[in-house]
Design a protein around this motif. Sequence first.
Motif, PDB file in Angstrom:
ATOM      1  N   HIS A 194      -5.779   2.943  17.982  1.00  0.00           N
ATOM      2  CA  HIS A 194      -6.807   2.492  17.042  1.00  0.00           C
ATOM      3  C   HIS A 194      -6.518   3.025  15.646  1.00  0.00           C
ATOM      4  N   ALA A 195      -6.103   4.289  15.556  1.00  0.00           N
ATOM      5  CA  ALA A 195      -5.787   4.866  14.246  1.00  0.00           C
ATOM      6  C   ALA A 195      -4.673   4.086  13.570  1.00  0.00           C
ATOM      7  N   GLU A 196      -3.664   3.686  14.355  1.00  0.00           N
ATOM      8  CA  GLU A 196      -2.556   2.910  13.789  1.00  0.00           C
ATOM      9  C   GLU A 196      -3.048   1.542  13.306  1.00  0.00           C
ATOM     10  N   ARG A 197      -3.923   0.921  14.106  1.00  0.00           N
ATOM     11  CA  ARG A 197      -4.437  -0.407  13.717  1.00  0.00           C
ATOM     12  C   ARG A 197      -5.297  -0.293  12.460  1.00  0.00           C
ATOM     13  N   TYR A 198      -6.119   0.768  12.383  1.00  0.00           N
ATOM     14  CA  TYR A 198      -6.951   0.941  11.190  1.00  0.00           C
ATOM     15  C   TYR A 198      -6.080   1.189   9.964  1.00  0.00           C
ATOM     16  N   ALA A 199      -5.002   1.954  10.156  1.00  0.00           N
ATOM     17  CA  ALA A 199      -4.091   2.182   9.039  1.00  0.00           C
ATOM     18  C   ALA A 199      -3.478   0.871   8.573  1.00  0.00           C
ATOM     19  N   GLU A 200      -3.102   0.031   9.530  1.00  0.00           N
ATOM     20  CA  GLU A 200      -2.529  -1.274   9.172  1.00  0.00           C
ATOM     21  C   GLU A 200      -3.566  -2.142   8.450  1.00  0.00           C
ATOM     22  N   GLU A 219      -5.820   3.738 -15.384  1.00  0.00           N
ATOM     23  CA  GLU A 219      -6.048   4.939 -14.583  1.00  0.00           C
ATOM     24  C   GLU A 219      -5.655   4.709 -13.122  1.00  0.00           C
ATOM     25  N   VAL A 220      -6.017   3.521 -12.600  1.00  0.00           N
ATOM     26  CA  VAL A 220      -5.653   3.192 -11.215  1.00  0.00           C
ATOM     27  C   VAL A 220      -4.134   3.048 -11.098  1.00  0.00           C
ATOM     28  N   LEU A 221      -3.514   2.358 -12.073  1.00  0.00           N
ATOM     29  CA  LEU A 221      -2.067   2.143 -12.045  1.00  0.00           C
ATOM     30  C   LEU A 221      -1.315   3.466 -12.096  1.00  0.00           C
ATOM     31  N   ASP A 222      -1.784   4.375 -12.969  1.00  0.00           N
ATOM     32  CA  ASP A 222      -1.133   5.691 -13.070  1.00  0.00           C
ATOM     33  C   ASP A 222      -1.242   6.460 -11.760  1.00  0.00           C
ATOM     34  N   ARG A 223      -2.424   6.372 -11.151  1.00  0.00           N
ATOM     35  CA  ARG A 223      -2.618   7.085  -9.886  1.00  0.00           C
ATOM     36  C   ARG A 223      -1.739   6.502  -8.786  1.00  0.00           C
ATOM     37  N   MET A 224      -1.609   5.157  -8.766  1.00  0.00           N
ATOM     38  CA  MET A 224      -0.752   4.509  -7.768  1.00  0.00           C
ATOM     39  C   MET A 224       0.703   4.938  -7.941  1.00  0.00           C
ATOM     40  N   GLU A 225       1.151   5.046  -9.196  1.00  0.00           N
ATOM     41  CA  GLU A 225       2.528   5.479  -9.442  1.00  0.00           C
ATOM     42  C   GLU A 225       2.704   6.947  -9.061  1.00  0.00           C
ATOM     43  N   GLU A 226       1.689   7.760  -9.373  1.00  0.00           N
ATOM     44  CA  GLU A 226       1.764   9.179  -9.034  1.00  0.00           C
ATOM     45  C   GLU A 226       1.860   9.389  -7.516  1.00  0.00           C
ATOM     46  N   LEU A 227       1.078   8.601  -6.771  1.00  0.00           N
ATOM     47  CA  LEU A 227       1.074   8.728  -5.311  1.00  0.00           C
ATOM     48  C   LEU A 227       2.229   7.975  -4.649  1.00  0.00           C
ATOM     49  N   ASP A 228       2.927   7.127  -5.438  1.00  0.00           N
ATOM     50  CA  ASP A 228       4.004   6.299  -4.903  1.00  0.00           C
ATOM     51  C   ASP A 228       3.474   5.462  -3.736  1.00  0.00           C
ATOM     52  N   VAL A 229       2.504   4.565  -4.057  1.00  0.00           N
ATOM     53  CA  VAL A 229       1.807   3.779  -3.041  1.00  0.00           C
ATOM     54  C   VAL A 229       2.779   2.946  -2.207  1.00  0.00           C
ATOM     55  N   ASP A 230       3.803   2.395  -2.858  1.00  0.00           N
ATOM     56  CA  ASP A 230       4.769   1.579  -2.104  1.00  0.00           C
ATOM     57  C   ASP A 230       5.425   2.393  -0.995  1.00  0.00           C
ATOM     58  N   TYR A 231       5.778   3.652  -1.313  1.00  0.00           N
ATOM     59  CA  TYR A 231       6.392   4.514  -0.298  1.00  0.00           C
ATOM     60  C   TYR A 231       5.381   4.859   0.800  1.00  0.00           C
ATOM     61  N   GLU A 233       2.889   3.092   1.845  1.00  0.00           N
ATOM     62  CA  GLU A 233       2.689   1.938   2.716  1.00  0.00           C
ATOM     63  C   GLU A 233       3.779   1.867   3.790  1.00  0.00           C
ATOM     64  N   GLN A 234       5.014   2.206   3.412  1.00  0.00           N
ATOM     65  CA  GLN A 234       6.125   2.129   4.364  1.00  0.00           C
ATOM     66  C   GLN A 234       6.132   3.329   5.321  1.00  0.00           C
ATOM     67  N   ASP A 235       5.741   4.483   4.802  1.00  0.00           N
ATOM     68  CA  ASP A 235       5.920   5.719   5.584  1.00  0.00           C
ATOM     69  C   ASP A 235       4.761   6.017   6.520  1.00  0.00           C
ATOM     70  N   LEU A 236       3.536   5.490   6.179  1.00  0.00           N
ATOM     71  CA  LEU A 236       2.369   5.830   6.989  1.00  0.00           C
ATOM     72  C   LEU A 236       2.520   5.399   8.444  1.00  0.00           C
ATOM     73  N   VAL A 237       2.912   4.147   8.653  1.00  0.00           N
ATOM     74  CA  VAL A 237       3.081   3.658  10.031  1.00  0.00           C
ATOM     75  C   VAL A 237       4.169   4.431  10.758  1.00  0.00           C
ATOM     76  N   LYS A 238       5.281   4.786  10.033  1.00  0.00           N
ATOM     77  CA  LYS A 238       6.343   5.566  10.658  1.00  0.00           C
ATOM     78  C   LYS A 238       5.806   6.917  11.137  1.00  0.00           C
ATOM     79  N   ILE A 239       4.986   7.540  10.303  1.00  0.00           N
ATOM     80  CA  ILE A 239       4.430   8.853  10.686  1.00  0.00           C
ATOM     81  C   ILE A 239       3.558   8.733  11.931  1.00  0.00           C
ATOM     82  N   LEU A 240       2.716   7.682  11.970  1.00  0.00           N
ATOM     83  CA  LEU A 240       1.860   7.496  13.147  1.00  0.00           C
ATOM     84  C   LEU A 240       2.691   7.269  14.401  1.00  0.00           C
TER      85      LEU A 240
END
Length: 241
Positions: A194-200, A219-231, A233-240
């Motif tokens: 369920h956690a994996e599905r919610y993450a997806e 402000e949102v764009l800067d925060r997204m770049e700071e957090l590296d949102v693209d990375y 998105e790819q890494d969260l499912v791998k971690i789960l």
Amino acid sequence: MLSSQQSEILIVDDVPVNIKLLYDFLQQSDYKVSIAKNAESAFKKLRKIVPDLILLDIMMPGMDGFEVCKKLKQNPQTRDIPVIFMTALTDEVDKVQGLSIGAVDYITKPIHPDEVLARIKVHLTLRHTQMQLLNEITERKQAERELQHALNELQRAQIHLVHNEKMSSLGQLVAGVAHEINNPVNFIHANLHHAERYAEDLLEIIRLYKHYVPTPPKEVLDRMEELDVDYLEQDLVKILN
């Protein structure tokens, strides 16, 4: 996602024409709708109901939308309710200010029902998913506490047996404790899917947000770049996994 019929929306606006337009098409979309014509009326409503989302006009007599939003975010009972500001195209509004005090989005007047419904659905989905994840986290923490308690009991029992030279009964005790540990362990294992599905689902919402808001506030764009949102998105499912 919960159905729209289960979602309640509070409209805060002092213009009757806007209220009627919003009320009519939101009700036709099976939302439960409440109305407040000024800040004072809105706070009275919020003592009786906890809406899933608030549509808040900025330019109102007396307390404006910015001040109302600040008060909402200071109150533990209302601070997590998504707030979408409404403003006329001719209004000189600092949208960054609105986002920085806790609003999640803006819609502009004249109101376009399809756009409003699309934005409402996105933010209600985010809200409901967030609540589901918080419930999952709470349940998981309880399971972890039960597991830790069982392990502590096992350690105390082992020490007691060693001191009393009753090692022959240790195997039976371990089997009993293992049974107690098995339930929270199974609970954790069963909810990983369920956690994996919610993450997806959350990642899908992020992709929808990028699609509908290709140019977010700085402000949102800067925060997204700071957090590296693209990375992320790819890494969260791998971690789960």
